[in-house]
Scaffold this active site. Structure first.
Site, mmCIF file in Angstrom:
data_model
loop_
_atom_site.group_PDB
_atom_site.id
_atom_site.type_symbol
_atom_site.label_atom_id
_atom_site.label_comp_id
_atom_site.label_asym_id
_atom_site.label_seq_id
_atom_site.Cartn_x
_atom_site.Cartn_y
_atom_site.Cartn_z
ATOM 1 N N ASP A 1 -40.442 -124.249 -28.783
ATOM 2 C CA ASP A 1 -40.781 -125.539 -28.159
ATOM 3 C C ASP A 1 -40.371 -125.571 -26.687
ATOM 4 O O ASP A 1 -41.146 -125.977 -25.817
ATOM 5 C CB ASP A 1 -40.092 -126.684 -28.907
ATOM 6 C CG ASP A 1 -40.434 -126.694 -30.379
ATOM 7 O OD1 ASP A 1 -41.398 -126.003 -30.761
ATOM 8 O OD2 ASP A 1 -39.744 -127.380 -31.149
ATOM 9 N N SER B 1 -42.568 -132.153 -30.330
ATOM 10 C CA SER B 1 -41.525 -131.644 -29.432
ATOM 11 C C SER B 1 -41.179 -132.551 -28.276
ATOM 12 O O SER B 1 -41.035 -132.108 -27.138
ATOM 13 C CB SER B 1 -41.926 -130.283 -28.864
ATOM 14 O OG SER B 1 -41.692 -129.337 -29.804
#
Ligand code: GLA
Length: 386
Positions: free
Chosen positions: A172, A126
Site C-alpha cells: 500500500d 488504503s
C-alpha cells in the site's frame, strides 16, 4: 473540495501566510492479495483519490495537527513527535514523524498541518497508507531530508507496524509513493524491484464496489494470517530451505504441500503460493492484451481468498457473486486486506450501468447494506501540488 476551498479552510484554522499542499493516493489492488508480506508479487494501482496535506512551517517548537474529516486536533512538542496519543488518527502522521526521529533526523522548526481525505476510510482502499505516505513526503520536502521515495514508503510501513500495530506488507505504501497515472505497479515485494505496466483496457473499466461493511482489518485477524504464513514456512523448511512462502514455486509447493500437517496453515500457504503465480500470469496476460485471461485469474484469486485464506466474508462474497451474474463482467474479486471493504471488477463500458443497478439492488436485498460504486481512475503517486 477544491484546492482553493482547502486553502481557505487552512487560513480559517491557522491564519494568513504561505501554504504548501501535497497529495498521496489510496490504491486498488488488481491481483496479488496477501502476498506482499510473504515476499511475493502484487499488482496494485494508485487511485485519483487519496489524502491531502496542507502545511506551513512556523517558529514555534511544536507541530499542530488538524483534519477536515476528524474532530480530534492536537499540538505536539517537537521532541514528543514519537509518542502515540491514545487511539487517535494522529498516530498515523505521528508514527511517520517518529521514523524520521529514529534516523536521528531533527526538526529545526515547527509546522501547522491540515489533512483532508476524499478516499473512503475503512474501505480497504488504503486511506491509512495514503495518510502515512503524504506525511512522509511532506516532512521529507519541508525539512529537506532528501530521503528517496522507496525509503519513504518503508517508513510509512514501519509507522503502521509500530503505531497501528498491523504487521502489514509494503504494497500500500509503495504504490501510494510510486504509482503512476494509467499504470499498475508490478512489484516484487522481496527485492522491491518493480515495473510500471500500462493499464490499457479497451472498452473496459475498473469498477470498485464498496460493500460498506467496514473492513475489520484490525491487527487481530491480519496478524493471525501473517503468523499462519510463518508457521507454513516452518513446516516446509525440513523439506525445502525457504525463509518466506514467496521463495517456493507452485510446482515445488505441490511436492511438499502434504507435509504441512495443520489443515488451516496448509490452506493459507496454498493461497499465497498460487496467488503469486496468478499474479505473474495476470501481468503476462495484460501485457499480451488478453483481458479474458486476466479476468479469469481475478475470479480464481477471489475464490482462493474465500476458500483457502478465509478473508472474504458474506458481504464481499455476495458482491462478487452478484457481479459474476452480469453480462460484461470480465472478472471480479475482493481487493485489499478483506473482511469487508471493496471488490474490484473489470466491466465492459456498456455494462457498467446495468452492473451498478443490478448488483446494487441484489446486494441491498441480500445484506441490508447500501453499497457504493466508483469507476476508478488510475492516478499518480504522492506529489507536491503547490
Ligand atoms: C492490507 C495490507 C497490505 C496487504 C493487503 C493484502 O492492505 O496493508 O500490506 O497485505 O492487506 O494484500
Amino acid at each position: 473540495m477544491t484546492i482553493e476551498q482547502l486553502k481557505a479552510k487552512f487560513i480559517e484554522k491557522y491564519g494568513e501566510g504561505e501554504i504548501s499542499g501535497y497529495f498521496s493516493p489510496g490504491r486498488v489492488n488488481l491481483i496479488g492479495e496477501h502476498t506482499d508480506y510473504n515476499g511475493g508479487f502484487v499488482f496494485p494501482c494508485a487511485l485519483s483519490f487519496g489524502i491531502y496535506c496542507l502545511i506551513r512551517t512556523t517558529d514555534r517548537k511544536t507541530v499542530r495537527f488538524a483534519s477536515l474529516d476528524m474532530s480530534f486536533e492536537t499540538e505536539v512538542k517537537l521532541e514528543n513527535l514519537n509518542i502515540a496519543i491514545g487511539k487517535e488518527w494522529v498516530n498515523y502522521p505521528i508514527g511517520v514523524f517518529a521514523q524520521f526521529m529514529k534516523k536521528g533526523l531533527n526538526f529545526d522548526k515547527g509546522a501547522d498541518l491540515l489533512f483532508y481525505g476524499d478516499v473512503p476510510t475503512g474501505a480497504g482502499l488504503s486511506s491509512s497508507a495514503a495518510l502515512e505516505v503524504v506525511t512522509a513526503v511532506v516532512i521529507n520536502d519541508i525539512y529537506g531530508f532528501g530521503i528517496d521515495r522507496v525509503e519513504l514508503a518503508k517508513m510509512g510501513q514501519k509507522a503502521e507496524h509500530e503505531f497501528a500495530l498491523v504487521n502489514c506488507g509494503i504494497m500500500d505504501q509503495f504504490v501510494s509513493a510510486m504509482g503512476k497515472k494509467d499504470h499498475a505497479v508490478f512489484l516484487n515485494c522481496d527485492t522491491l524491484a518493480y515495473d510500471l505496466v500500462p493499464v490499457k483496457l479497451d472498452g473496459v473499466k475498473i469498477v470498485i464496489s464498496n460493500t460498506n461493511s467496514p473492513h475489520k482489518l484490525d491487527s487481530g485477524k491480519y496478524n493471525e494470517r501473517v503468523a499462519e504464513c510463518h508457521a507454513a514456512v516452518k513446516a516446509i523448511q525440513p523439506f525445502q530451505q525457504i525463509y518466506a512462502l514467496g521463495e517456493i514455486s507452485w510446482d515445488d509447493f505441490l511436492k511438499v504441500e502434504d507435509k504441512i500437517e495443520n489443515e488451516t496453515v496448509r490452506g493459507r500457504a496454498r493461497h499465497v503460493v498460487s496467488e503469486i503465480k496468478r499474479t505473474e500470469d495476470a501481468v503476462k496476460a495484460l501485457r499480451a492484451g488478453d483481458l479474458i485471461q486476466f479476468g479469469k485469474l481475478m475470479n480464481d484469486s477471489h475464490d482462493s481468498l474465500r476458500d483457502d485464506y478465509e478473508v472474504t466474508g458474506f458481504e464481499l462474497d455476495t458482491m462478487v457473486e452478484e457481479g459474476r451474474k452480469i453480462d460484461g463482467v470480465i472478472g471480479t474479486r475482493m481487493t485489499g486486506g478483506g473482511f469487508g471493504g471493496c471488490t474490484v471488477s473489470l466491466v465492459k463500458t456498456e455494462a457498467i450501468d446495468t452492473f451498478i443497478e443490478q448488483v446494487g439492488k441484489n446486494y441491498v436485498q441480500k445484506t441490508g447494506l447500501k453499497p457504493l460504486f466508483y469507476v476508478a481512475e488510475i492516478g499518480d503517486g504522492g506529489k507536491k501540488l503547490f
